[in-house]
Design a protein around this motif. Structure first.
Motif, PDB file in Angstrom:
ATOM      1  N   THR A 199       0.998  -1.175   0.073  1.00 46.75           N
ATOM      2  CA  THR A 199      -0.070  -0.012  -0.133  1.00 46.75           C
ATOM      3  C   THR A 199       0.881   1.291  -0.197  1.00 46.75           C
ATOM      4  OG1 THR A 199      -0.170  -0.082   2.454  1.00 46.75           O
ATOM      5  CG2 THR A 199      -2.016  -1.052   0.987  1.00 46.75           C
ATOM      6  N   ALA A 200       2.065   1.075   0.625  1.00 46.32           N
ATOM      7  CA  ALA A 200       2.962   2.478   0.514  1.00 46.32           C
ATOM      8  C   ALA A 200       3.409   2.499  -0.688  1.00 46.32           C
ATOM      9  CB  ALA A 200       4.193   2.021   1.476  1.00 46.32           C
ATOM     10  N   VAL A 201       3.813   1.454  -1.540  1.00 42.47           N
ATOM     11  CA  VAL A 201       4.450   1.754  -2.635  1.00 42.47           C
ATOM     12  C   VAL A 201       3.379   2.436  -3.649  1.00 42.47           C
ATOM     13  CG1 VAL A 201       4.908   0.360  -4.985  1.00 42.47           C
ATOM     14  CG2 VAL A 201       6.052  -0.307  -2.751  1.00 42.47           C
ATOM     15  N   MET A 202       1.974   1.788  -3.663  1.00 43.19           N
ATOM     16  CA  MET A 202       0.879   2.271  -4.511  1.00 43.19           C
ATOM     17  C   MET A 202       0.843   3.801  -3.831  1.00 43.19           C
ATOM     18  SD  MET A 202      -1.999  -0.621  -4.545  1.00 43.19           S
ATOM     19  CE  MET A 202      -2.898   0.329  -5.563  1.00 43.19           C
ATOM     20  N   PHE A 203       0.790   4.090  -2.806  1.00 45.42           N
ATOM     21  CA  PHE A 203       0.581   5.447  -2.351  1.00 45.42           C
ATOM     22  C   PHE A 203       1.621   6.402  -2.762  1.00 45.42           C
ATOM     23  CE2 PHE A 203       1.984   8.931   0.840  1.00 45.42           C
ATOM     24  CZ  PHE A 203       0.443   9.534   0.793  1.00 45.42           C
ATOM     25  N   TRP A 204       3.119   5.839  -2.657  1.00 41.64           N
ATOM     26  CA  TRP A 204       4.166   6.904  -3.174  1.00 41.64           C
ATOM     27  C   TRP A 204       4.219   7.048  -4.749  1.00 41.64           C
ATOM     28  CZ3 TRP A 204       5.931  10.400  -0.112  1.00 41.64           C
ATOM     29  CH2 TRP A 204       5.963  10.455   1.178  1.00 41.64           C
ATOM     30  N   ASN A 205       3.900   5.982  -5.346  1.00 37.55           N
ATOM     31  CA  ASN A 205       3.743   5.768  -6.957  1.00 37.55           C
ATOM     32  C   ASN A 205       2.720   7.038  -7.279  1.00 37.55           C
ATOM     33  OD1 ASN A 205       4.272   4.798  -9.361  1.00 37.55           O
ATOM     34  ND2 ASN A 205       2.139   4.240  -9.414  1.00 37.55           N
ATOM     35  N   ALA A 206       1.486   6.968  -6.429  1.00 41.22           N
ATOM     36  CA  ALA A 206       0.437   7.887  -6.961  1.00 41.22           C
ATOM     37  C   ALA A 206       0.761   9.418  -6.622  1.00 41.22           C
ATOM     38  CB  ALA A 206      -0.934   7.676  -6.067  1.00 41.22           C
TER      39      ALA A 206
END
Length: 309
Positions: A199-206
């Motif tokens: 979820t952190a990867v998805m967050f920072w990617n966004a």
């Protein structure tokens, strides 16, 4: 390494360094001896990521002379992010986190606020694709294109969707029932950390998507700033609840006896809450300020060009 990554690397250790000063006079001892964690379910995926990236990087390096500086920056950023993952999951920090909620929270902050944004900034997927043969690259490329076109993925990977997803993972896993389950089961502990990382990867990617195809999209940058501020408030609220709680939340820690570092169970939880509240909030707000500065600079540059015309 880009400006935002430098800010994150500098801000994170300095913000964590403020925690001992908030211990209200408690005498903090050096930790007891904790072992390194060599669980194959942790070391295996980390080693595989390193191998795939290194193989793809070497193949690209041999085919691109002009792109070597970019590849080198990606390698340094990726290596730093992966190294921080290893520090959090393999070093004695992980074992100490099973006895101390404070150390466990530091482990989570390293995963979600230091390692994952650096991995995203490295943009490793194009490099990693080159570790596969041509047919494999084509198949994986088609699969990625199909995924990116699906409606549900667009929702989950959007700034708002990724913010909600990460906030849900953060609050749900810190509910006493689920957190106790993770402490008592190695499998659930791995699932907990995996959900935080993904979820952190998805967050920072966004949040960092504006650097690519949306580089000139003012609305995308403003939305990222808003989501970063909201995330600082969401995480800060949870940390504040822990810090000001009147009793320990997690029975699994109480069953293990007094925590290390000479802290009581209540002090251990209060300091953990402060780690989530203060450093966590500083990282997200700092990233929002860096992005806002970039937005204002871009706007001023565009306005100056228009005035000159």
């Amino acid at each position: 390494m880009c400006q935002l990554s430098r800010h994150l690397l500098v801000a994170f250790p300095f913000s964590l360094a403020t925690v001992p000063a908030l211990a209200h006079g408690s005498h903090i001892h050096l930790p007891e001896s904790f072992p390194w964690t060599w669980d194959i379910w942790i070391t295996g995926p980390l080693a595989l990521l390193l191998l795939v990236f290194a193989r793809g990087w070497w193949r690209l390096r041999s085919r691109s002379a002009r792109g070597v500086p970019v590849l080198q920056r990606r390698a340094v950023t990726f290596g730093t992010g992966l190294g921080l993952l290893a520090v959090a999951l393999i070093s004695p920090i992980h074992a100490a986190g099973e006895r101390s909620f404070l150390v466990h929270m530091i482990e989570h902050e390293i995963l979600m606020l230091a390692a994952t944004p650096l991995l995203v900034m490295a943009e490793p997927l194009p490099v990693m694709l080159w570790s596969f043969p041509p047919r494999g690259r084509r198949l994986l490329g088609r699969a990625g294109a199909m995924l990116s076109r699906s409606d549900w993925w667009r929702i989950l990977s959007s700034p708002i969707g990724a913010t909600v997803l990460q906030a849900a993972a953060l609050w749900l896993w810190h509910a006493p029932t689920l957190f106790n389950q993770a402490l008592q089961s190695d499998a659930w502990h791995i699932v907990q950390h995996l959900s935080f990382i993904l979820t952190a990867v998805m967050f920072w990617n966004a949040m960092l998507r504006w650097r690519g195809t949306h580089a000139g999209d003012t609305a995308a940058k403003m939305l990222a700033v808003l989501c970063l501020v909201v995330t600082s408030l969401v995480g800060g609220a949870l940390g504040a609840l822990m810090a000001f709680a009147q009793s320990p939340w997690y029975a699994a820690y109480l069953k293990l006896g007094p925590p290390p570092f000479g802290l009581t169970a209540m002090e251990d939880q209060q300091l953990a809450g402060l780690v989530m509240w203060v450093p966590g909030g500083l990282i997200h707000v700092g990233a929002a300020l860096v992005l806002m500065r970039h937005l204002l600079s871009s706007t001023a540059s565009t306005q100056g060009t228009h005035d000159a015309v």
